[in-house]
Structure formats: C-alpha cells, structure tokens
Design an enzyme around this catalytic site. Sequence first.
Site, short mmCIF file in Angstrom:
data_model
loop_
_atom_site.label_atom_id
_atom_site.label_comp_id
_atom_site.label_asym_id
_atom_site.label_seq_id
_atom_site.Cartn_x
_atom_site.Cartn_y
_atom_site.Cartn_z
N LEU A 88 -7.05 -14.14 33.85
CA LEU A 88 -7.09 -13.04 32.97
C LEU A 88 -8.44 -12.95 32.41
O LEU A 88 -8.72 -12.62 31.05
CB LEU A 88 -6.05 -13.15 31.87
CG LEU A 88 -4.64 -13.29 32.27
CD1 LEU A 88 -3.61 -13.42 31.16
CD2 LEU A 88 -4.12 -12.10 33.10
N CYS A 89 -9.50 -13.22 33.27
CA CYS A 89 -10.81 -12.99 33.02
C CYS A 89 -11.68 -12.14 33.83
O CYS A 89 -12.79 -12.55 34.19
CB CYS A 89 -11.45 -14.34 32.72
SG CYS A 89 -11.21 -15.55 33.80
N GLY A 90 -11.14 -11.10 34.30
CA GLY A 90 -11.55 -10.16 35.39
C GLY A 90 -12.05 -11.02 36.65
O GLY A 90 -11.21 -11.96 37.19
#
Length: 294
Positions: A88-90
């Site tokens: 969930l950090c690109g």
Amino acid sequence: MASLKEVRNRIVSVNSTQQITKAMKMVAAAKLRRAQDNILQMRPYAQKLGDMLATVSSGAETAADSPLKTVRAVEKVLIVVVTSDRGLCGAFNTNIVKATLQLIELKYAAQARRGNVEIFAIGKKGAEAFARRGYTVHTTYADLFGRLSFVAVKQAAEEIMRDFSSGRYDAVDVVYNEFKNVATQIIHADPYLPIAQEQNDAKTKGPEVNYIFEPGEEQILEELIPKSLKIQLYRAVLESNASEQGARMTAMDKATENAQELLKDLKLVYNRTRQAAITKEILEIVGGAEALKN
C-alpha cells in the site's frame, strides 16, 4: 442495471475504504515527520564520516591492507535490497525490484547465469519478490522498520562485512530509495564492498599534507572503516524508511481522492436507479388504474 440494494452496498463499502485510506494517510504523515527528521540529522554525519575516511585512507600507507578493500575477480555477488515490510505504498517496492533486476542484467549478467548472485533482503517485500523469481535470498531482515535502530542495522552490516572478508562474496551493492520529498524518491544502486580507493582532494587542490596518526594509522583505520560502512548502510535504511512513508502518504491521498470520485459516480447511479424504480411504479399504478376504468 444494478439494483438499489447493490448500489447502496457499494456506497457503504467505498465509504468504509475511504475512511481507512484517510486514517492510513494520517499515520503515514506522522511517521514521515519523524523519519524525515532522522534522515536530515544523519546525512551531515554520514557525509563527514565518509570524507574523514577518504582523507585518512588516502594518506595512510596501510590503507590497502584492510580486507574490506580487497579487490578480487567478481565471481559471487551479494545485492542488498532495501524495501518495505508492508504494501500500500504505490510503486515504491516495484521500482526497487526493477532497479535491482536492471543492475543484475547490466553489471552481473554472467554471474547471474551461473547462479552466483544472491539477495540480502532488508524488508519482506524484496525477499518475497526475489524468492518468486528464483533468486537465492541469503538473509531477510524482516520487521526491522517497526523497531528501526542503529543496533539492528549494525548487525546486518557486520554480517555483510564478515561474508565479504571471508571471501564468500567478491562484490556487494546496495539498492535503495533516497528520500527527496513526499512525492519523489530517487533510486540508488551503489557499490558497497570492496571500498573504492578514494583520492584526497587536498592532493589535487592544494599542497600535500603529512598526517600524524594517534594512536596509530592502522588502529584508526581498523575502527573507522567498519564504522563508516555501518553508518552508510544505516543511512540507506533511513532514506528508504522516509521514502516509504512519503510514498504511502501519497498513495493513500490518491486512493482517498479516487474513492471520493467513485462515491460521486455511485450516488449518481443510485439516484438514477431510484428515479427509474419510482417511474416504473407510477407507470404500473397508472396502467392498473386505466385497466380498472376500462
């Protein structure tokens, strides 16, 4: 067309997701502030220590005696990959994996074909990605970022230095994200071992300087070289930590915006579906009334 109940359920689901992404953005912002302060304080110290090592080693007669400076024919390679433990950090982790694969292809293709490239993973995501690709993951330092400290990184650096000094590896590189700002991370793929022979700027820009070493040249280098390598790795981990929080904050902000846009579309669909259902009921009532009249 979807029923009113289905659209209503989707609106509730997107609302819940939006609340989660907002909360994750706030948590990432708080962590980013601390991580940014840590790396801004570390950079000057790491730079000064590197300059000191370059100055001392360039003027030291025994500088080349250190096993950490031994240049050998590159047969076995260790690549230290610094990623995150969570997603969930690109594209934060994906970019590191791509950069590492590119480094292997351009610099260590022959060693990779012989199976002599191993991965030293700091972070679960990097370990999982390279294990899926069939690479040997030598060590995984998982959950390090949850209790990030110099002591934990120091152990990793000491393990790398032992393996290099023993001849297990002939070259060690480090791949990590350098923090620039919240939206930008710069990928670095830097040589770690052997230590490159630095040339003292004073020799080229000024008169030659004779250094007096106290307690002794050899003893100073024995302490300074390992400490510099530990600080270098610790800085890479701090840079990656700040970059991760910045990337997660940006990704969650974008996810929140996307959820808001999706909610607008879903509410429009809901209103249209509701209006169509009401119109259908009215037509049925009017049709029934006409039938009774006739």
